[in-house]
Design a protein around this motif. Structure first.
Motif: not given
Length: 436
Positions: A323, A327, A116, A124, A120
């Protein structure tokens, strides 16, 4: 009369003696040395490209070398980016396969947070670049440039700073960077391709199937794999997809689990053999030809004023932090995923800053994304500035975290039995030591 033993002759432009070769190879397998060699090559490129001998640099970079039987005629710069860099991505593919089979990615529970974080950490920065470029009326073509984290640079910074940091921090960063690299390769394959030649791509796929069958039936011998690998790379190049994708594909096919007889797996053997070559020659040569950016007043000004290079810099320095950290935090807050108990959120913040050191893949995508030479050079300058900024900030944060863990270790290391010798302790979850 006895004759003196012959003196040991020095080797000039030849192979080092075997013990020295082993020592050099072992050094290049460490992230610290590999990252330092990469940094030196980048500095040499920058100095050379901005010196009175810049013409010689450009002439060497643009020198064409052809292999007529294979239908190839590329400049030296393209040979390093399309050819030699395939070895780097082959090693990265093996590392990813190892993580998927026996590493952090083998179970969804342990893989969730770094995956994840990686996703992210790509989304981002790409979104931040797109917003910056759109607001300034710039080109959207460079959206993928700030997506990638450089494994060698990031791990080198971590290795230099870390003496007491938890081992889980390196595992988290390695998993994040490997997934990040896979995302970069997929972006290159899907969005930065030239005219597609279905016949050549079909031949490359057939070669990969044969490569898989050779692995499945335990066929050994480099004379099978090296010619096949060259054929797969050539067909991929002619097929219109960036040829480094062939390296990742072959790395993912190589077996990373040992056979029943206990011998090392083919993936481990290839990675062990090629890692020094990749770290000591491939990546530095790529950096030598890719990092030679003309650093002038207008170029530096453009990196902070033009929307495209500004979007790249903001994506790497700001987008990666937002991110990766947010995230991971949101995933741990609203899903069943949990942060490794050996890590604190302060550690993850430092790691998020370190993820902004995008170099190898970011420079490669810069070459592919921008058709204009001026924009390409400005984007490269932004990548260099942002990567150095992220590395410096991350080093400061990691040193603070390292000092915290070192202090905890020293506070726990006491002479409990009064013999004048500190008792032996082992790290406990959270980094603080506890009695073994």
């Amino acid at each position: 009369m006895t004759t003196a033993p012959p003196s040991r002759r020095s080797v000039f432009l030849g192979l080092l003696p075997w013990p020295e070769r082993r020592a050099v190879a072992a050094a290049l397998r460490t992230e610290t040395i590999g990252g330092l060699v990469l940094l030196v090559a980048s500095v040499v490129a920058l100095i050379w490209a901005n010196s009175p001998w810049s013409g010689a640099y450009e002439a060497m970079r643009d020198l064409h070398l052809g292999i007529p039987p294979l239908g190839l005629d590329l400049s030296l710069g393209h040979w390093t980016a399309d050819g030699l860099l395939t070895v780097f991505f082959l090693v990265a593919g093996i590392e990813l396969k190892r993580e998927l089979v026996v590493g952090e990615l083998r179970t969804p529970a342990t893989a969730a947070l770094p995956v994840i974080a990686a996703v992210c950490g790509m989304a981002v920065p790409a979104a931040l670049y797109t917003i910056t470029s759109w607001a300034g009326g710039g080109s959207p073509d460079g959206w993928a440039v700030p997506m990638a984290t450089d494994i060698a640079f990031a791990l080198a910074v971590l290795a230099v700073v870390s003496t007491h940091l938890p081992a889980a921090l390196r595992a988290f960063l390695l998993t994040l960077a490997v997934v990040d690299d896979l995302g970069g390769i997929l972006v290159i394959a899907l969005f930065f391709t030239s005219d597609i030649d279905p016949l050549a791509l079909g031949g490359a796929c057939a070669g990969l199937v044969l490569f898989h069958l050779l692995q499945r039936f335990r066929v050994r011998g480099w004379w099978w794999y090296v010619p096949l690998g060259i054929a797969i790379w050539t067909l991929t190049h002619h097929g219109g997809i960036h040829a480094t994708v062939a390296g990742v594909a072959m790395g993912l096919i190589l077996r990373t689990t040992p056979d029943k007889d206990g011998t090392r797996s083919p993936g481990n053997r290839v990675s062990h053999l090629l890692h020094p070559f990749s770290a000591g020659l491939v990546v530095p040569l790529f950096a030598l030809f890719a990092a030679g950016v003309t650093v002038s007043g207008p170029a530096l000004t453009a990196a902070f004023t033009r929307p495209e290079p500004l979007g790249v810099a903001l994506g790497l320095v700001v987008g990666k932090i937002l991110g990766v950290f947010l995230g991971t935090y949101l995933a741990a807050r609203f899903t069943r995923a949990r942060l490794n108990p050996d890590l604190a959120w302060s550690d993850l913040l430092s790691l998020s800053v370190l993820a902004g050191t995008g170099f190898t893949v970011a420079l490669l995508i810069s070459e592919l994304a921008f058709p204009s030479d001026a924009l390409r050079e400005q984007a490269k300058a932004a990548v260099l500035i942002a990567s150095l900024t992220a590395a410096a900030l991350a080093a400061l944060l990691l040193r603070r975290r390292n000092a915290v863990y070192r202090r905890l270790y020293q506070e726990e290391t006491v002479d409990a039995d009064g013999d004048g010798i500190p008792d032996v302790y082992q790290p406990a979850p959270g980094g603080a030591p506890s009695k073994a």
